[in-house]
Design a protein around this motif. Sequence first.
Motif, PDB file in Angstrom:
ATOM      1  N   TYR A 199       0.860  -1.180   0.000  1.00  0.00           N
ATOM      2  CA  TYR A 199       0.000   0.000   0.000  1.00  0.00           C
ATOM      3  C   TYR A 199       0.899   1.233   0.000  1.00  0.00           C
ATOM      4  N   GLY A 200       0.708   2.119  -0.977  1.00  0.00           N
ATOM      5  CA  GLY A 200       1.535   3.312  -1.079  1.00  0.00           C
ATOM      6  C   GLY A 200       0.865   4.532  -0.477  1.00  0.00           C
ATOM      7  N   PHE A 201       1.417   5.056   0.592  1.00  0.00           N
ATOM      8  CA  PHE A 201       0.844   6.208   1.291  1.00  0.00           C
ATOM      9  C   PHE A 201       1.316   7.510   0.637  1.00  0.00           C
ATOM     10  N   SER A 202       0.349   8.381   0.286  1.00  0.00           N
ATOM     11  CA  SER A 202       0.703   9.660  -0.322  1.00  0.00           C
ATOM     12  C   SER A 202      -0.304  10.731   0.075  1.00  0.00           C
ATOM     13  N   ARG A 203      -0.030  11.956  -0.318  1.00  0.00           N
ATOM     14  CA  ARG A 203      -0.890  13.089   0.032  1.00  0.00           C
ATOM     15  C   ARG A 203      -2.315  12.888  -0.489  1.00  0.00           C
ATOM     16  N   TRP A 204      -2.443  12.201  -1.592  1.00  0.00           N
ATOM     17  CA  TRP A 204      -3.772  11.984  -2.180  1.00  0.00           C
ATOM     18  C   TRP A 204      -4.711  11.352  -1.171  1.00  0.00           C
ATOM     19  N   GLN A 205      -4.220  10.341  -0.418  1.00  0.00           N
ATOM     20  CA  GLN A 205      -5.083   9.696   0.575  1.00  0.00           C
ATOM     21  C   GLN A 205      -5.456  10.641   1.702  1.00  0.00           C
ATOM     22  N   VAL A 206      -4.510  11.480   2.108  1.00  0.00           N
ATOM     23  CA  VAL A 206      -4.778  12.414   3.205  1.00  0.00           C
ATOM     24  C   VAL A 206      -5.855  13.409   2.801  1.00  0.00           C
ATOM     25  N   GLU A 207      -5.732  13.965   1.599  1.00  0.00           N
ATOM     26  CA  GLU A 207      -6.720  14.946   1.152  1.00  0.00           C
ATOM     27  C   GLU A 207      -8.097  14.314   0.978  1.00  0.00           C
ATOM     28  N   LYS A 208      -8.131  13.021   0.622  1.00  0.00           N
ATOM     29  CA  LYS A 208      -9.401  12.338   0.429  1.00  0.00           C
ATOM     30  C   LYS A 208     -10.037  11.921   1.751  1.00  0.00           C
ATOM     31  N   ARG A 209      -9.238  11.391   2.687  1.00  0.00           N
ATOM     32  CA  ARG A 209      -9.773  10.807   3.918  1.00  0.00           C
ATOM     33  C   ARG A 209      -9.654  11.711   5.137  1.00  0.00           C
ATOM     34  N   ALA A 210      -8.916  12.798   5.028  1.00  0.00           N
ATOM     35  CA  ALA A 210      -8.779  13.742   6.136  1.00  0.00           C
ATOM     36  C   ALA A 210      -8.845  15.159   5.586  1.00  0.00           C
ATOM     37  N   PRO A 211      -9.976  15.548   4.982  1.00  0.00           N
ATOM     38  CA  PRO A 211     -10.077  16.848   4.315  1.00  0.00           C
ATOM     39  C   PRO A 211      -9.808  18.005   5.272  1.00  0.00           C
ATOM     40  N   GLY A 212      -8.917  18.887   4.851  1.00  0.00           N
ATOM     41  CA  GLY A 212      -8.572  20.048   5.655  1.00  0.00           C
ATOM     42  C   GLY A 212      -7.321  19.875   6.488  1.00  0.00           C
ATOM     43  N   LEU A 213      -6.858  18.639   6.663  1.00  0.00           N
ATOM     44  CA  LEU A 213      -5.686  18.419   7.516  1.00  0.00           C
ATOM     45  C   LEU A 213      -4.416  18.961   6.875  1.00  0.00           C
TER      46      LEU A 213
END
Length: 406
Positions: free
Chosen positions: A217-231
Amino acid sequence: MSTLLPIPEPSRRGALAFVGEHLDGLFSGPLTGSERYRGGQEAADAALEAFDVAGYARRRNEVWPTPLRGASGLSPYIRHGLLSLAEVWESVGAGPIADVAKFRDELLWQEYARHWYARLGTATRRSVRHELTRTEPGSGSWDRSMACLETMVDELEDDGWLVNQARMWLASHWTVRTGGVWQDGEEEFFRHLLDGSRAANRLGWQWTTGAGSSKAYGFSRWQVEKRAPGLCGQCERSAACPIEDWPDDPVLMKKEPEPQVRRSVDPTADAGPASVRRSAEPSLVWLTAESLGTGDPALAANPERAVVFVFDEPLLAGLRLAAKRLVFLVETLAELAQHRDLRLYRGVPTAVLSDTPVAVTFAPVPGFRRISPQLEIAELHPYRWLHRPSGGTVSSFTSWQRSIDR
Protein backbone atom coordinates in the motif's frame (compact mmCIF):
# COMPACT_ATOMS: atom_id res chain seq x y z
CA MET A 1 7.56 -16.31 42.95
CA SER A 2 3.91 -15.27 42.68
CA THR A 3 2.15 -12.52 44.60
CA LEU A 4 -1.54 -12.31 45.49
CA LEU A 5 -2.69 -8.78 44.68
CA PRO A 6 -5.50 -6.69 46.17
CA ILE A 7 -8.64 -6.04 44.16
CA PRO A 8 -8.41 -2.64 42.46
CA GLU A 9 -10.94 0.11 43.08
CA PRO A 10 -13.44 0.13 40.15
CA SER A 11 -12.50 3.51 38.68
CA ARG A 12 -9.86 5.06 36.41
CA ARG A 13 -8.09 6.45 39.46
CA GLY A 14 -8.13 3.01 41.09
CA ALA A 15 -6.80 1.32 37.96
CA LEU A 16 -3.95 3.81 37.62
CA ALA A 17 -3.02 3.38 41.27
CA PHE A 18 -3.09 -0.42 40.94
CA VAL A 19 -0.91 -0.47 37.81
CA GLY A 20 1.56 2.00 39.29
CA GLU A 21 1.93 0.13 42.58
CA HIS A 22 1.48 -3.53 41.70
CA LEU A 23 2.55 -3.78 38.05
CA ASP A 24 5.57 -1.50 38.28
CA GLY A 25 8.32 -2.65 35.92
CA LEU A 26 5.88 -4.38 33.59
CA PHE A 27 4.97 -1.40 31.39
CA SER A 28 6.73 1.34 29.46
CA GLY A 29 6.15 5.06 29.14
CA PRO A 30 4.00 7.28 31.35
CA LEU A 31 1.39 5.90 33.74
CA THR A 32 -1.74 6.93 31.86
CA GLY A 33 -4.96 5.36 30.63
CA SER A 34 -6.61 5.69 27.25
CA GLU A 35 -8.26 9.06 26.72
CA ARG A 36 -10.96 7.42 24.61
CA TYR A 37 -11.60 4.01 26.17
CA ARG A 38 -12.27 2.49 29.56
CA GLY A 39 -12.31 -1.23 30.18
CA GLY A 40 -15.16 -3.39 31.41
CA GLN A 41 -18.26 -5.21 30.27
CA GLU A 42 -20.50 -2.21 30.89
CA ALA A 43 -18.40 -0.02 28.59
CA ALA A 44 -18.34 -2.77 25.95
CA ASP A 45 -22.11 -3.25 26.04
CA ALA A 46 -22.69 0.51 25.90
CA ALA A 47 -20.38 0.87 22.89
CA LEU A 48 -22.20 -1.90 21.04
CA GLU A 49 -25.59 -0.39 21.88
CA ALA A 50 -24.48 3.03 20.65
CA PHE A 51 -23.02 1.84 17.33
CA ASP A 52 -25.18 2.62 14.30
CA VAL A 53 -24.09 0.71 11.21
CA ALA A 54 -25.96 3.07 8.86
CA GLY A 55 -23.41 4.84 6.65
CA TYR A 56 -20.61 2.44 7.55
CA ALA A 57 -19.80 1.43 3.96
CA ARG A 58 -19.37 5.06 2.91
CA ARG A 59 -17.60 6.39 6.01
CA ARG A 60 -15.54 3.51 7.43
CA ASN A 61 -12.31 4.80 5.85
CA GLU A 62 -12.72 8.42 6.94
CA VAL A 63 -9.84 9.44 9.21
CA TRP A 64 -10.26 13.08 10.21
CA PRO A 65 -11.99 15.05 11.60
CA THR A 66 -13.42 12.45 13.95
CA PRO A 67 -17.14 13.31 13.40
CA LEU A 68 -16.76 12.08 9.80
CA ARG A 69 -15.74 8.60 10.89
CA GLY A 70 -17.94 5.57 10.43
CA ALA A 71 -15.67 3.01 12.14
CA SER A 72 -17.34 1.18 15.02
CA GLY A 73 -14.53 1.54 17.56
CA LEU A 74 -15.52 -1.83 19.05
CA SER A 75 -12.21 -3.59 18.45
CA PRO A 76 -10.69 -3.23 21.97
CA TYR A 77 -13.72 -4.99 23.42
CA ILE A 78 -13.73 -7.65 20.70
CA ARG A 79 -10.03 -8.32 21.14
CA HIS A 80 -10.42 -9.18 24.86
CA GLY A 81 -13.61 -11.20 24.49
CA LEU A 82 -15.90 -8.62 26.10
CA LEU A 83 -17.83 -8.77 22.84
CA SER A 84 -17.79 -11.85 20.62
CA LEU A 85 -17.70 -11.54 16.85
CA ALA A 86 -20.95 -13.52 16.71
CA GLU A 87 -22.90 -11.12 18.92
CA VAL A 88 -21.52 -8.09 17.09
CA TRP A 89 -22.46 -9.78 13.79
CA GLU A 90 -26.03 -10.29 14.98
CA SER A 91 -26.36 -6.81 16.47
CA VAL A 92 -26.27 -5.03 13.08
CA GLY A 93 -28.70 -7.31 11.26
CA ALA A 94 -31.48 -4.72 11.01
CA GLY A 95 -29.27 -2.07 9.37
CA PRO A 96 -29.06 -1.02 5.70
CA ILE A 97 -28.09 -3.99 3.53
CA ALA A 98 -24.95 -2.48 1.99
CA ASP A 99 -23.65 -1.22 5.35
CA VAL A 100 -24.35 -4.51 7.09
CA ALA A 101 -22.58 -6.43 4.33
CA LYS A 102 -19.48 -4.24 4.50
CA PHE A 103 -19.35 -4.27 8.30
CA ARG A 104 -19.73 -8.04 8.42
CA ASP A 105 -16.99 -8.34 5.81
CA GLU A 106 -14.68 -6.52 8.23
CA LEU A 107 -15.70 -8.87 11.03
CA LEU A 108 -14.74 -11.74 8.75
CA TRP A 109 -11.30 -10.17 8.36
CA GLN A 110 -10.97 -10.31 12.14
CA GLU A 111 -11.99 -13.96 12.12
CA TYR A 112 -9.60 -14.69 9.27
CA ALA A 113 -6.77 -13.13 11.28
CA ARG A 114 -7.58 -15.45 14.18
CA HIS A 115 -7.62 -18.53 11.93
CA TRP A 116 -4.34 -17.43 10.31
CA TYR A 117 -2.66 -16.91 13.68
CA ALA A 118 -4.12 -20.02 15.31
CA ARG A 119 -2.64 -22.00 12.42
CA LEU A 120 0.76 -20.33 12.04
CA GLY A 121 1.43 -18.99 15.55
CA THR A 122 4.96 -17.71 16.08
CA ALA A 123 5.75 -18.30 12.38
CA THR A 124 3.89 -15.01 11.75
CA ARG A 125 6.93 -13.17 13.11
CA ARG A 126 8.38 -13.82 9.67
CA SER A 127 7.04 -12.56 6.36
CA VAL A 128 4.56 -15.12 5.11
CA ARG A 129 4.56 -14.59 1.33
CA HIS A 130 7.18 -11.99 0.36
CA GLU A 131 10.38 -10.50 1.70
CA LEU A 132 10.85 -6.75 1.28
CA THR A 133 14.36 -6.34 -0.15
CA ARG A 134 16.35 -3.11 -0.06
CA THR A 135 20.00 -2.34 -0.68
CA GLU A 136 20.01 0.04 2.31
CA PRO A 137 17.25 -0.73 4.85
CA GLY A 138 16.09 2.27 6.85
CA SER A 139 15.34 2.49 10.55
CA GLY A 140 11.59 3.07 10.25
CA SER A 141 10.01 6.26 11.59
CA TRP A 142 7.04 8.60 11.53
CA ASP A 143 7.85 12.19 10.56
CA ARG A 144 5.96 14.13 13.22
CA SER A 145 6.55 17.43 11.45
CA MET A 146 3.76 16.32 9.08
CA ALA A 147 0.23 16.96 10.36
CA CYS A 148 -1.13 13.68 8.98
CA LEU A 149 1.43 11.60 10.85
CA GLU A 150 1.53 13.74 13.98
CA THR A 151 -2.26 13.54 14.39
CA MET A 152 -2.34 9.77 13.98
CA VAL A 153 0.66 9.04 16.19
CA ASP A 154 -0.81 11.26 18.90
CA GLU A 155 -4.04 9.26 18.71
CA LEU A 156 -2.13 5.99 18.86
CA GLU A 157 -0.24 7.10 21.96
CA ASP A 158 -3.12 8.88 23.73
CA ASP A 159 -6.09 6.65 22.89
CA GLY A 160 -4.51 3.34 22.00
CA TRP A 161 -6.70 3.09 18.93
CA LEU A 162 -6.72 4.09 15.25
CA VAL A 163 -9.12 3.66 12.36
CA ASN A 164 -7.90 1.07 9.87
CA GLN A 165 -6.99 3.62 7.20
CA ALA A 166 -4.70 5.44 9.63
CA ARG A 167 -3.02 2.17 10.54
CA MET A 168 -2.31 1.63 6.86
CA TRP A 169 -0.85 5.14 6.56
CA LEU A 170 1.52 4.59 9.45
CA ALA A 171 2.52 1.08 8.39
CA SER A 172 3.19 2.19 4.82
CA HIS A 173 5.19 5.23 5.89
CA TRP A 174 7.30 3.11 8.26
CA THR A 175 8.19 0.55 5.60
CA VAL A 176 7.53 1.77 2.04
CA ARG A 177 8.53 5.40 2.69
CA THR A 178 11.36 5.11 5.24
CA GLY A 179 12.56 1.58 4.60
CA GLY A 180 11.89 0.29 8.08
CA VAL A 181 11.46 -3.35 9.04
CA TRP A 182 7.78 -4.19 9.39
CA GLN A 183 8.33 -6.27 12.52
CA ASP A 184 9.66 -3.21 14.37
CA GLY A 185 6.64 -1.14 13.40
CA GLU A 186 4.32 -3.98 14.38
CA GLU A 187 5.91 -4.04 17.84
CA GLU A 188 5.31 -0.31 18.22
CA PHE A 189 1.63 -0.75 17.33
CA PHE A 190 1.33 -3.74 19.65
CA ARG A 191 2.78 -1.76 22.53
CA HIS A 192 0.09 0.93 22.27
CA LEU A 193 -3.06 -0.53 20.71
CA LEU A 194 -5.78 -1.60 23.13
CA ASP A 195 -6.96 -4.03 20.46
CA GLY A 196 -3.41 -5.17 19.85
CA SER A 197 -3.35 -8.86 19.06
CA ARG A 198 -0.60 -10.63 17.21
CA ALA A 199 -3.26 -12.01 14.88
CA ALA A 200 -4.79 -8.77 13.56
CA ASN A 201 -1.67 -6.67 14.05
CA ARG A 202 0.78 -8.93 12.22
CA LEU A 203 -1.73 -9.69 9.50
CA GLY A 204 -2.38 -5.97 8.95
CA TRP A 205 1.30 -5.06 8.77
CA GLN A 206 2.15 -7.90 6.42
CA TRP A 207 -0.70 -7.18 4.02
CA THR A 208 -0.13 -3.39 4.04
CA THR A 209 3.59 -3.56 3.44
CA GLY A 210 3.47 -6.31 0.81
CA ALA A 211 5.02 -9.01 2.99
CA GLY A 212 1.74 -10.91 3.04
CA SER A 213 0.33 -9.90 -0.34
CA SER A 214 1.53 -9.21 -3.86
CA LYS A 215 1.58 -5.41 -3.62
CA ALA A 216 2.35 -2.85 -0.92
CA TYR A 217 0.00 0.00 0.00
CA GLY A 218 1.53 3.31 -1.08
CA PHE A 219 0.84 6.21 1.29
CA SER A 220 0.70 9.66 -0.32
CA ARG A 221 -0.89 13.09 0.03
CA TRP A 222 -3.77 11.98 -2.18
CA GLN A 223 -5.08 9.70 0.58
CA VAL A 224 -4.78 12.41 3.20
CA GLU A 225 -6.72 14.95 1.15
CA LYS A 226 -9.40 12.34 0.43
CA ARG A 227 -9.77 10.81 3.92
CA ALA A 228 -8.78 13.74 6.14
CA PRO A 229 -10.08 16.85 4.32
CA GLY A 230 -8.57 20.05 5.65
CA LEU A 231 -5.69 18.42 7.52
CA CYS A 232 -3.11 19.32 4.88
CA GLY A 233 -4.13 22.96 5.23
CA GLN A 234 -3.02 22.85 8.87
CA CYS A 235 0.39 21.36 8.05
CA GLU A 236 3.50 23.54 8.10
CA ARG A 237 4.99 21.37 5.35
CA SER A 238 2.01 21.58 3.04
CA ALA A 239 3.80 23.74 0.46
CA ALA A 240 6.63 21.21 0.17
CA CYS A 241 4.91 17.99 1.15
CA PRO A 242 7.31 15.03 1.58
CA ILE A 243 4.60 12.61 0.43
CA GLU A 244 3.30 14.67 -2.49
CA ASP A 245 4.14 11.96 -4.99
CA TRP A 246 3.33 8.27 -4.96
CA PRO A 247 6.17 6.27 -3.37
CA ASP A 248 8.22 3.79 -5.31
CA ASP A 249 7.00 0.24 -4.85
CA PRO A 250 9.33 -1.83 -2.68
CA VAL A 251 11.00 -4.83 -4.26
CA LEU A 252 9.11 -7.93 -3.16
CA MET A 253 10.88 -11.26 -3.33
CA LYS A 254 8.48 -14.17 -3.29
CA LYS A 255 9.29 -16.81 -0.70
CA GLU A 256 8.17 -20.36 -0.12
CA PRO A 257 5.09 -20.19 2.10
CA GLU A 258 4.87 -21.95 5.44
CA PRO A 259 3.72 -25.53 4.80
CA GLN A 260 0.58 -25.09 6.92
CA VAL A 261 -0.69 -22.07 5.00
CA ARG A 262 -2.63 -24.25 2.57
CA ARG A 263 -3.79 -26.98 4.94
CA SER A 264 -3.58 -27.55 8.67
CA VAL A 265 -1.77 -30.56 10.05
CA ASP A 266 -4.15 -30.65 13.04
CA PRO A 267 -7.36 -28.56 12.71
CA THR A 268 -8.50 -29.58 16.19
CA ALA A 269 -5.36 -28.14 17.72
CA ASP A 270 -6.00 -24.88 15.87
CA ALA A 271 -9.66 -24.64 16.84
CA GLY A 272 -9.78 -26.22 20.27
CA PRO A 273 -12.64 -28.44 21.42
CA ALA A 274 -16.02 -28.31 19.71
CA SER A 275 -17.77 -29.11 22.99
CA VAL A 276 -16.89 -28.99 26.67
CA ARG A 277 -14.21 -31.46 27.72
CA ARG A 278 -14.61 -32.35 31.38
CA SER A 279 -12.30 -34.73 33.24
CA ALA A 280 -12.79 -33.63 36.87
CA GLU A 281 -14.50 -31.12 39.13
CA PRO A 282 -12.81 -27.72 38.72
CA SER A 283 -11.86 -25.69 41.77
CA LEU A 284 -11.35 -22.36 39.99
CA VAL A 285 -12.07 -20.57 36.73
CA TRP A 286 -8.91 -19.38 35.00
CA LEU A 287 -9.46 -16.30 32.83
CA THR A 288 -7.03 -15.30 30.10
CA ALA A 289 -6.64 -11.95 28.38
CA GLU A 290 -8.25 -13.45 25.27
CA SER A 291 -11.63 -13.85 26.99
CA LEU A 292 -12.43 -11.47 29.85
CA GLY A 293 -16.14 -10.86 29.26
CA THR A 294 -19.00 -12.07 31.40
CA GLY A 295 -19.96 -14.26 28.44
CA ASP A 296 -16.73 -16.25 28.71
CA PRO A 297 -17.96 -19.88 28.48
CA ALA A 298 -15.96 -21.19 31.45
CA LEU A 299 -16.98 -18.23 33.59
CA ALA A 300 -20.66 -18.53 32.67
CA ALA A 301 -20.70 -22.28 33.30
CA ASN A 302 -19.26 -21.91 36.80
CA PRO A 303 -21.15 -19.02 38.41
CA GLU A 304 -20.29 -19.99 42.01
CA ARG A 305 -16.60 -20.70 41.57
CA ALA A 306 -13.78 -18.31 42.33
CA VAL A 307 -12.00 -16.76 39.36
CA VAL A 308 -8.25 -16.30 38.87
CA PHE A 309 -6.37 -13.96 36.55
CA VAL A 310 -2.57 -13.91 36.46
CA PHE A 311 -0.53 -10.95 35.28
CA ASP A 312 2.16 -13.04 33.58
CA GLU A 313 5.31 -11.37 34.89
CA PRO A 314 7.90 -12.85 32.51
CA LEU A 315 5.66 -12.20 29.50
CA LEU A 316 4.78 -8.62 30.43
CA ALA A 317 8.35 -7.78 31.45
CA GLY A 318 9.43 -8.75 27.94
CA LEU A 319 6.61 -7.00 26.11
CA ARG A 320 6.77 -3.71 28.06
CA LEU A 321 3.33 -2.63 26.88
CA ALA A 322 2.19 0.95 27.27
CA ALA A 323 0.50 1.48 30.64
CA LYS A 324 -2.88 2.20 29.04
CA ARG A 325 -3.13 -1.41 27.90
CA LEU A 326 -2.72 -2.65 31.47
CA VAL A 327 -5.09 0.04 32.78
CA PHE A 328 -7.75 -1.21 30.37
CA LEU A 329 -7.31 -4.78 31.65
CA VAL A 330 -7.38 -3.68 35.29
CA GLU A 331 -10.57 -1.65 34.76
CA THR A 332 -12.16 -4.75 33.24
CA LEU A 333 -11.07 -6.99 36.11
CA ALA A 334 -12.08 -4.45 38.78
CA GLU A 335 -15.60 -4.38 37.36
CA LEU A 336 -15.75 -8.18 37.26
CA ALA A 337 -14.72 -8.30 40.92
CA GLN A 338 -17.91 -6.46 41.83
CA HIS A 339 -19.87 -9.58 40.82
CA ARG A 340 -17.47 -12.51 41.22
CA ASP A 341 -14.93 -13.80 43.72
CA LEU A 342 -11.84 -12.69 41.82
CA ARG A 343 -8.23 -13.39 42.75
CA LEU A 344 -5.45 -11.50 41.02
CA TYR A 345 -1.82 -12.56 40.94
CA ARG A 346 1.45 -11.25 39.61
CA GLY A 347 3.74 -14.12 38.70
CA VAL A 348 3.93 -17.20 36.51
CA PRO A 349 0.60 -18.83 35.58
CA THR A 350 1.94 -22.37 35.92
CA ALA A 351 3.18 -21.62 39.44
CA VAL A 352 -0.04 -19.89 40.54
CA LEU A 353 -2.28 -22.66 39.21
CA SER A 354 -0.05 -25.63 40.00
CA ASP A 355 -1.98 -28.70 41.22
CA THR A 356 -5.30 -26.84 40.96
CA PRO A 357 -8.04 -28.25 38.69
CA VAL A 358 -9.32 -25.32 36.63
CA ALA A 359 -12.07 -24.52 34.17
CA VAL A 360 -10.91 -22.39 31.25
CA THR A 361 -11.96 -21.35 27.77
CA PHE A 362 -9.63 -22.40 24.96
CA ALA A 363 -7.59 -19.53 23.51
CA PRO A 364 -6.23 -19.84 19.93
CA VAL A 365 -2.83 -18.35 20.72
CA PRO A 366 0.64 -19.89 21.21
CA GLY A 367 0.75 -18.88 24.89
CA PHE A 368 -2.25 -21.03 25.71
CA ARG A 369 -0.75 -23.99 23.87
CA ARG A 370 2.45 -23.50 25.86
CA ILE A 371 0.92 -23.07 29.31
CA SER A 372 -2.19 -25.27 29.34
CA PRO A 373 -0.40 -28.66 29.05
CA GLN A 374 1.41 -27.83 32.30
CA LEU A 375 -1.87 -27.31 34.18
CA GLU A 376 -4.65 -29.55 35.41
CA ILE A 377 -7.41 -28.55 33.00
CA ALA A 378 -10.51 -30.11 34.54
CA GLU A 379 -12.95 -28.37 32.21
CA LEU A 380 -12.00 -26.99 28.79
CA HIS A 381 -14.63 -24.88 27.05
CA PRO A 382 -14.84 -24.10 23.32
CA TYR A 383 -13.62 -20.78 22.00
CA ARG A 384 -16.37 -18.53 20.63
CA TRP A 385 -15.53 -18.71 16.93
CA LEU A 386 -17.61 -16.97 14.31
CA HIS A 387 -16.63 -19.82 11.94
CA ARG A 388 -14.89 -22.77 13.51
CA PRO A 389 -11.57 -23.57 11.72
CA SER A 390 -11.80 -26.62 9.50
CA GLY A 391 -8.21 -26.88 8.30
CA GLY A 392 -8.58 -25.30 4.85
CA THR A 393 -6.37 -22.66 3.28
CA VAL A 394 -5.39 -19.40 4.99
CA SER A 395 -3.19 -18.26 2.10
CA SER A 396 -5.41 -15.21 1.49
CA PHE A 397 -8.62 -13.73 2.81
CA THR A 398 -10.43 -14.45 -0.47
CA SER A 399 -9.42 -18.10 -0.61
CA TRP A 400 -10.18 -18.55 3.09
CA GLN A 401 -13.62 -16.96 2.66
CA ARG A 402 -14.42 -19.32 -0.22
CA SER A 403 -13.50 -22.26 1.97
CA ILE A 404 -15.87 -21.23 4.79
CA ASP A 405 -18.71 -20.47 2.32
CA ARG A 406 -18.74 -24.03 0.94
